[in-house]
Motif scaffolding. Structure first.
Motif, PDB file in Angstrom:
ATOM      1  N   ALA A 230       0.766  -1.358  -0.093  1.00  0.00           N
ATOM      2  CA  ALA A 230       0.041   0.156   0.052  1.00  0.00           C
ATOM      3  C   ALA A 230       0.718   1.194  -0.252  1.00  0.00           C
ATOM      4  N   LEU A 231       1.898   1.239   0.659  1.00  0.00           N
ATOM      5  CA  LEU A 231       2.829   2.448   1.027  1.00  0.00           C
ATOM      6  C   LEU A 231       3.593   2.521  -0.547  1.00  0.00           C
ATOM      7  N   THR A 232       3.926   1.553  -0.878  1.00  0.00           N
ATOM      8  CA  THR A 232       4.419   1.594  -2.564  1.00  0.00           C
ATOM      9  C   THR A 232       3.605   2.266  -3.570  1.00  0.00           C
ATOM     10  N   VAL A 233       2.132   1.871  -3.341  1.00  0.00           N
ATOM     11  CA  VAL A 233       1.314   2.426  -4.322  1.00  0.00           C
ATOM     12  C   VAL A 233       1.092   4.076  -3.925  1.00  0.00           C
ATOM     13  N   GLY A 236       4.279   5.627  -5.259  1.00  0.00           N
ATOM     14  CA  GLY A 236       4.406   5.634  -6.847  1.00  0.00           C
ATOM     15  C   GLY A 236       3.323   6.651  -7.424  1.00  0.00           C
ATOM     16  N   HIS A 237       2.339   7.057  -6.847  1.00  0.00           N
ATOM     17  CA  HIS A 237       1.424   7.944  -7.370  1.00  0.00           C
ATOM     18  C   HIS A 237       1.879   9.365  -6.873  1.00  0.00           C
ATOM     19  N   GLU A 238       2.572   9.549  -5.701  1.00  0.00           N
ATOM     20  CA  GLU A 238       3.170  10.788  -5.455  1.00  0.00           C
ATOM     21  C   GLU A 238       4.286  11.139  -6.369  1.00  0.00           C
ATOM     22  N   ILE A 239       4.933  10.132  -6.532  1.00  0.00           N
ATOM     23  CA  ILE A 239       6.434  10.497  -7.474  1.00  0.00           C
ATOM     24  C   ILE A 239       6.242  10.525  -9.053  1.00  0.00           C
TER      25      ILE A 239
END
Length: 487
Positions: A230-233, A236-239
């Motif tokens: 979840a934190l990777t998702v 990814g959406h932030e970067i």
């Protein structure tokens, strides 16, 4: 009604860094957990199938740390993709694939897992590979973790039992987004998420005889992976706003063995505990209610931190993917005949044919799965793995006739097309091991999946020359015709 695959359908091939790359001690790479898996080329088929020979133990783990042996540790040599990737891309381009699914090796980028800065040589390898894919018109579907984590994280933190490993993983994934983001079209944080339950060494890097409460440790590791996913998702959406980040399971399609109500109920439970739980958390953002009873009955107590529920709820996946190789039946009959399958032993279906390795071939089950998955989540679907492991014979003239593989692939593509007609939003198909690899489960080369042959035996001996099987030309025609030419 849809009549065929969409024009932009992604035909491709899939492989894993640990099974293909080799170069286990080159380019600054650190030791990873797949480098420690032991295989003896002299084992008989029966010995290879024994659980004690395929499982990791504390003694095996410690012995592997002290040797440079590559014969008995086949994931150390792979198929030498690390040095041969350019010539392999020539073949991939000739084949006509639209997308390459491959994994990145965490230990090649962060050799110890908790290093303060990445290994630039490792990053350059993937930059060059992905740049060349795009130059040839091949999209990239990158799996961030396909089982193997740096061994140092197991020794120092207990692997996925620790939130420290989550922290290290997020440093690694941030590096991937920042340094490789414009080179990747689809992201997958974890391969076959439910492998953590059914093959805990591969999935969550646990060594069974190092654990006092093995089952509880498995689910604690899985929870930490859910948080990492979840934190990777979120990352990814932030970067990379608009990035496509999905989730994946090994799909264990199952039917009730009989119409007896108990068997039907067992099918529902098997589906929940073996399949849906993992996708439900990633796609719906919370632990499903049916797991409360399971955890109570099994004595499972997961340590969750404040804010975990919010993390899961706010960061769900954008597409669903799965591996599909076989189906099974569900029954309360404890004496039901068993057979092999991906990650598990399965209840045998008397109506299906079985491969050399005991996996039941069920093309219609793929259509069943596609309908079930799309109906449940209403998200785009990607078939991340599908293929047939079989022995191939090289004829005197160098040709390799594999009609059994063509028949298998053709039947599954036909059912994929039916699922598209059913209304399933199917966006891609990456056949597994489209170039021969070291098999993950049996750790041998003899079990070949590819349409591209690699000249190497179970001990790692051979020229490593690549050649085209009959199935290469079949898949080439299939791709060129967008699934219309299947003869």
């Amino acid at each position: 009604m849809k009549t065929g695959f969409p024009e932009n359908f992604l035909w491709g091939g899939a492989m894993a860094s640990s099974q293909a790359e080799g170069g286990w001690d080159q380019g600054g790479k650190g030791l990873d957990t797949q480098d420690l898996r032991y295989f003896d080329p002299a084992w008989t088929r029966e010995e290879r199938a024994k659980k004690e020979n395929r499982r990791m133990s504390d003694a095996k783990f410690r012995a592997a740390l002290t040797t440079d042996d590559t014969v008995h540790y086949p994931f150390r040599h792979g198929i030498d993709f690390y040095h041969r990737w350019r010539e392999d891309l020539d073949l991939f381009q000739e084949l006509g694939i639209k997308v390459l699914r491959t994994s990145l090796c965490w230990a090649r980028i962060y050799p110890n897992g908790d290093d303060p800065t990445p290994n630039e040589e490792g990053l350059r390898f993937y930059c060059d590979l992905f740049d060349e894919c795009h130059r040839r018109g091949i999209k990239v579907f990158a799996t961030m973790l396909h089982y193997n984590i740096p061994v140092n994280l197991v020794q120092k933190y207990g692997g996925w039992k620790s939130r420290k490993t989550v922290e290290c993983y997020l440093r690694y994934t941030r590096t991937l987004f920042e340094r490789l983001g414009d080179r990747v079209d689809y992201w997958l944080p974890f391969n076959e998420f439910n492998a953590g339950k059914f093959n805990p060494y591969n999935g969550v890097c646990l060594v069974e005889d190092q654990e006092s409460d093995y089952q509880n440790a498995i689910f604690q590791c899985l929870h930490n992976q859910f948080i990492a996913n979840a934190l990777t998702v979120k990352q990814g959406h932030e970067i990379l706003p608009g990035s496509k980040i999905g989730g994946m399971i090994a799909r264990f399609t199952t039917y009730p063995a009989t119409c007896k109500p108990d068997d039907v109920m067992q099918m529902i439970l098997d589906d929940q505990y073996s399949n849906w739980f993992y996708l439900d958390v990633m796609a719906r953002g919370h632990y499903p209610a049916y797991m409360d009873r399971y955890f109570a009955q099994q004595g499972i107590h997961i340590q969750m931190e404040p804010g975990d529920a919010d993390i899961l709820r706010e960061n769900t996946i954008a597409f669903v993917s799965f591996s599909y190789y076989f189906s099974q039946v569900s029954t309360t009959d404890q004496g039901w005949e068993k057979t092999s399958g991906n990650l598990i032993m399965a209840n045998k279906n008397p109506y299906l044919e079985t491969s050399e390795w005991g996996w039941q071939k069920d093309p219609v089950g793929l259509r069943v799965t596609l309908n079930q998955v799309y109906d449940r989540y209403q998200l785009p679907v990607f078939i991340a793995e599908n293929g047939l492991g079989a022995k191939d014979v090289v004829e005197e003239d160098g040709s390799i006739h594999d009609p059994y593989r063509i028949d298998y692939l053709k039947a599954h593509v036909e059912q994929m097309k039916e699922a598209v007609k059913d209304g399933v939003d199917l966006i891609g198909y990456t056949m597994w091991g489209f170039i021969d690899l070291v098999s993950c489960g049996s750790m041998e080369m003899s079990k070949r999946y590819g349409v591209i042959y690699v000249d190497q035996d179970d001990a790692g001996h051979g020229t490593l020359a690549r050649s085209r099987k009959d199935s290469f030309y079949w898949y080439q025609r299939c791709i060129r015709s967008n699934g219309e030419t299947l003869d």
